[in-house]
Structures are given as structure tokens and as C-alpha cells.
Design a protein around this motif. Sequence first.
Motif, PDB file in Angstrom:
ATOM      1  N   GLU A   1      13.451   3.230  16.616  1.00 49.25           N
ATOM      2  CA  GLU A   1      12.389   2.314  16.994  1.00 49.25           C
ATOM      3  C   GLU A   1      11.009   2.710  16.489  1.00 49.25           C
ATOM      4  N   ASP A   2      10.863   3.944  15.967  1.00 53.19           N
ATOM      5  CA  ASP A   2       9.543   4.342  15.475  1.00 53.19           C
ATOM      6  C   ASP A   2       9.244   3.801  14.068  1.00 53.19           C
ATOM      7  N   ILE A   3      10.175   3.080  13.447  1.00 47.62           N
ATOM      8  CA  ILE A   3       9.876   2.398  12.189  1.00 47.62           C
ATOM      9  C   ILE A   3       8.869   1.287  12.471  1.00 47.62           C
ATOM     10  N   GLN A   4       7.804   1.233  11.678  1.00 50.88           N
ATOM     11  CA  GLN A   4       6.800   0.187  11.818  1.00 50.88           C
ATOM     12  C   GLN A   4       7.201  -1.007  10.958  1.00 50.88           C
ATOM     13  N   VAL A   5       7.130  -2.206  11.546  1.00 49.62           N
ATOM     14  CA  VAL A   5       7.531  -3.421  10.835  1.00 49.62           C
ATOM     15  C   VAL A   5       6.353  -4.388  10.813  1.00 49.62           C
ATOM     16  N   ALA A   6       6.098  -4.984   9.638  1.00 50.56           N
ATOM     17  CA  ALA A   6       5.005  -5.933   9.492  1.00 50.56           C
ATOM     18  C   ALA A   6       5.497  -7.198   8.814  1.00 50.56           C
ATOM     19  N   LEU A   7       4.922  -8.312   9.207  1.00 50.78           N
ATOM     20  CA  LEU A   7       5.218  -9.612   8.609  1.00 50.78           C
ATOM     21  C   LEU A   7       4.136  -9.939   7.590  1.00 50.78           C
ATOM     22  N   GLY A   8       4.532 -10.095   6.326  1.00 51.17           N
ATOM     23  CA  GLY A   8       3.569 -10.422   5.287  1.00 51.17           C
ATOM     24  C   GLY A   8       4.036  -9.950   3.930  1.00 51.17           C
ATOM     25  N   GLY A   9       3.148 -10.066   2.933  1.00 49.48           N
ATOM     26  CA  GLY A   9       3.449  -9.634   1.582  1.00 49.48           C
ATOM     27  C   GLY A   9       2.816  -8.297   1.268  1.00 49.48           C
ATOM     28  N   ALA A  10       2.681  -8.011  -0.030  1.00 49.36           N
ATOM     29  CA  ALA A  10       2.182  -6.703  -0.456  1.00 49.36           C
ATOM     30  C   ALA A  10       0.744  -6.457  -0.047  1.00 49.36           C
ATOM     31  N   GLU A  11       0.018  -7.509   0.312  1.00 48.94           N
ATOM     32  CA  GLU A  11      -1.351  -7.312   0.785  1.00 48.94           C
ATOM     33  C   GLU A  11      -1.410  -6.505   2.081  1.00 48.94           C
ATOM     34  N   LYS A  12      -0.278  -6.399   2.782  1.00 45.28           N
ATOM     35  CA  LYS A  12      -0.221  -5.643   4.035  1.00 45.28           C
ATOM     36  C   LYS A  12      -0.116  -4.137   3.811  1.00 45.28           C
ATOM     37  N   ILE A  13       0.264  -3.713   2.595  1.00 48.02           N
ATOM     38  CA  ILE A  13       0.546  -2.292   2.365  1.00 48.02           C
ATOM     39  C   ILE A  13      -0.647  -1.427   2.709  1.00 48.02           C
ATOM     40  N   SER A  14      -1.837  -1.836   2.307  1.00 51.18           N
ATOM     41  CA  SER A  14      -3.028  -1.001   2.488  1.00 51.18           C
ATOM     42  C   SER A  14      -3.342  -0.728   3.952  1.00 51.18           C
ATOM     43  N   LEU A  15      -2.825  -1.549   4.858  1.00 51.86           N
ATOM     44  CA  LEU A  15      -3.049  -1.318   6.295  1.00 51.86           C
ATOM     45  C   LEU A  15      -2.330  -0.064   6.789  1.00 51.86           C
ATOM     46  N   PHE A  16      -1.367   0.423   6.007  1.00 54.82           N
ATOM     47  CA  PHE A  16      -0.537   1.541   6.445  1.00 54.82           C
ATOM     48  C   PHE A  16      -0.767   2.810   5.629  1.00 54.82           C
ATOM     49  N   GLY A  17      -1.804   2.823   4.796  1.00 53.65           N
ATOM     50  CA  GLY A  17      -2.112   4.032   4.045  1.00 53.65           C
ATOM     51  C   GLY A  17      -1.260   4.176   2.797  1.00 53.65           C
ATOM     52  N   THR A  18      -0.938   5.423   2.455  1.00 50.34           N
ATOM     53  CA  THR A  18      -0.191   5.709   1.225  1.00 50.34           C
ATOM     54  C   THR A  18       1.161   6.327   1.545  1.00 50.34           C
ATOM     55  N   PHE A  19       2.016   6.375   0.516  1.00 53.59           N
ATOM     56  CA  PHE A  19       3.408   6.757   0.730  1.00 53.59           C
ATOM     57  C   PHE A  19       3.898   7.704  -0.363  1.00 53.59           C
ATOM     58  N   ASP A  20       4.892   8.523   0.004  1.00 48.32           N
ATOM     59  CA  ASP A  20       5.564   9.395  -0.963  1.00 48.32           C
ATOM     60  C   ASP A  20       6.655   8.645  -1.717  1.00 48.32           C
ATOM     61  N   ILE A  21       7.301   7.698  -1.022  1.00 48.76           N
ATOM     62  CA  ILE A  21       8.393   6.912  -1.596  1.00 48.76           C
ATOM     63  C   ILE A  21       8.133   5.441  -1.287  1.00 48.76           C
ATOM     64  N   ILE A  22       8.186   4.598  -2.314  1.00 48.32           N
ATOM     65  CA  ILE A  22       8.129   3.152  -2.105  1.00 48.32           C
ATOM     66  C   ILE A  22       9.428   2.547  -2.632  1.00 48.32           C
ATOM     67  N   LEU A  23      10.094   1.767  -1.790  1.00 49.76           N
ATOM     68  CA  LEU A  23      11.335   1.077  -2.126  1.00 49.76           C
ATOM     69  C   LEU A  23      11.038  -0.412  -2.180  1.00 49.76           C
TER      70      LEU A  23
END
Length: 283
Positions: A195-217
Motif C-alpha cells: 500500500e505504500d506505492i503512490q498512485v497518481a491519475l494523469g500524464g507525464a506532467e505529473k512526474i515532477s510532483l514526485f521528484g526524481t527516480f533511479d529507474i523509470i519504467l
Amino acid sequence: MNYYELRFHYTSPVEQAIVNDILAYELGEIGFDSFADNENGLSGYIPDTLYDEEALQKKLESFPLEGTQITYTTHPVENKDWNEEWEKNYFQPIRIGKECIIRASFHAPEQDYTYNIIIDPKMAFGTGNHETTHLMIDEMLQSDLAGKEVLDMGCGTAVLAILARLKGAKRVVAIDIDEWAYNNALENIRLNHVEDIQVALGGAEKISLFGTFDIILANINRNILLRDIPLYAASLNPGGNLYMSGFYEEDIPIIESECQKHGLYLAGYKERNHWVAVKSAWR
């Protein structure tokens, strides 16, 4: 929500499984959101509000497999229990090597796998049945995700996000533009107790709300990937990797060219029945 079921039949010099995969990919670009094999071809489902006869005709006229003739019949269907439909007609447990099994809650558990993932797909894409999802999972199984921050872009059922968390990722975010997929992702995350996975509704414009990542799938389709690669690159940590699928082997050069514009190079790819998954990394 009411749907149309279209039953596609065809003659082709290419084996049915390959035609089904490519047809499903093409139909997905015009709003079809679930598919099932039938005895003569493929059945596709689309919300009645999205059905566009002209767009469908253009897709069939430009179908990329030479010598394939496709016909179809259209049937209106009311909203139904899609889990029951999958159980009766299509979704069987998917085993990837000896490490991972993807099954529905109505399947009996099998204990001989490291990762036992429960997916009740309803109308969302991404059970592992499709070649692209299989390829992405295979890449993940060979990657060290422990302690990593992972984004599952275009998450569908959230199967990739769930596997990332089960493999020890520190933080996992799943994003999808489709509300049905968003709700299904939340349900599947609960089923797998992550349940600790964060889920968002939207397109790639939402990515910046969650910071940066080591792996993008990103398992989507070629055109969306080409549009969003700049956003993926901007959100990828130094030393990080971008995995993409949802396109054919002949599309690799254009994907690679767009990655190079943003400082990423093609680190490798895998192919399965004409579909590919590519791995990109910083130079």
C-alpha cells in the motif's frame, strides 16, 4: 459505462498470435482498452463514448502486416463483471521463468515462485500476457531494484510497480492517465499488500510532483514515448536507467535518436515476437 465488443477475423500469412498482438497494439491507440483471443482472431472492447468508426477504418487500412485481410462485427455490450469475463475466456496464470507468476485472485496460489503477484485486471492493460509487459518484467527480474526509487509510467494494472516494490525498491510511484487503470492499480496494490506505492491519475506532467527516480519504467506506445522522453530524462537521477516498451524492433532507431538528444544512450534491448523493450542510460 457501456462498451462495444468488436470481433475481428482475418486471413494472414502470419501466425494468429502475432497478428493478435499487433492488432491489439494498433487498436489501443484509438481507445480500445481490453482484448481477448477468440477462435478466429481477436475480440476488442472500447467504451461506447470513444468508438470512432472512421479512426478504426484508417487503422485497418494501414495495418502493418502485408497480406493480412481483417473483417469485424460490432456488438454493443452493457457493463458487466469483467473479472468473470477474464476468468472464463482469457486470463490464465502467467509464468515468467521460475521467478515470477502473475495470477488473478480467482486462481489457486502456486508457491514455487519468488514473486507471486495477484492482478485482477478488469479493463486495465498489463497482465503480463502482452509481449511488452513480459519483456519489461524480464528486464526487472534481472535488475537490482533494492533501495531504488522507481517510477511506473502508464502503469495500467500496476503490475510493474508491484514487482518493483516486492523486489525491494525504496519508493515506487505509479501514474496512468486512464481513470479505470488508476482505480484498478489501487485495487491490485491492496491485493498485494504494498500500500505504500503512490498512485497518481494523469500524464507525464505529473512526474515532477514526485521528484526524481533511479529507474523509470514506461510501457506505453511509440508516439507517447517520443513525446515524453524529455520529461523522463529530466526526472532520471545520475546513474539511473530508463526502460521503455510498447513498440516494434524497427522503431528502435527513432527512439534511440530522441534519447540521444537528451543525453541518454541505448544500453541494450530485448525482442519478443517483433516487440522490444529498450534500456537507456546516461552517457
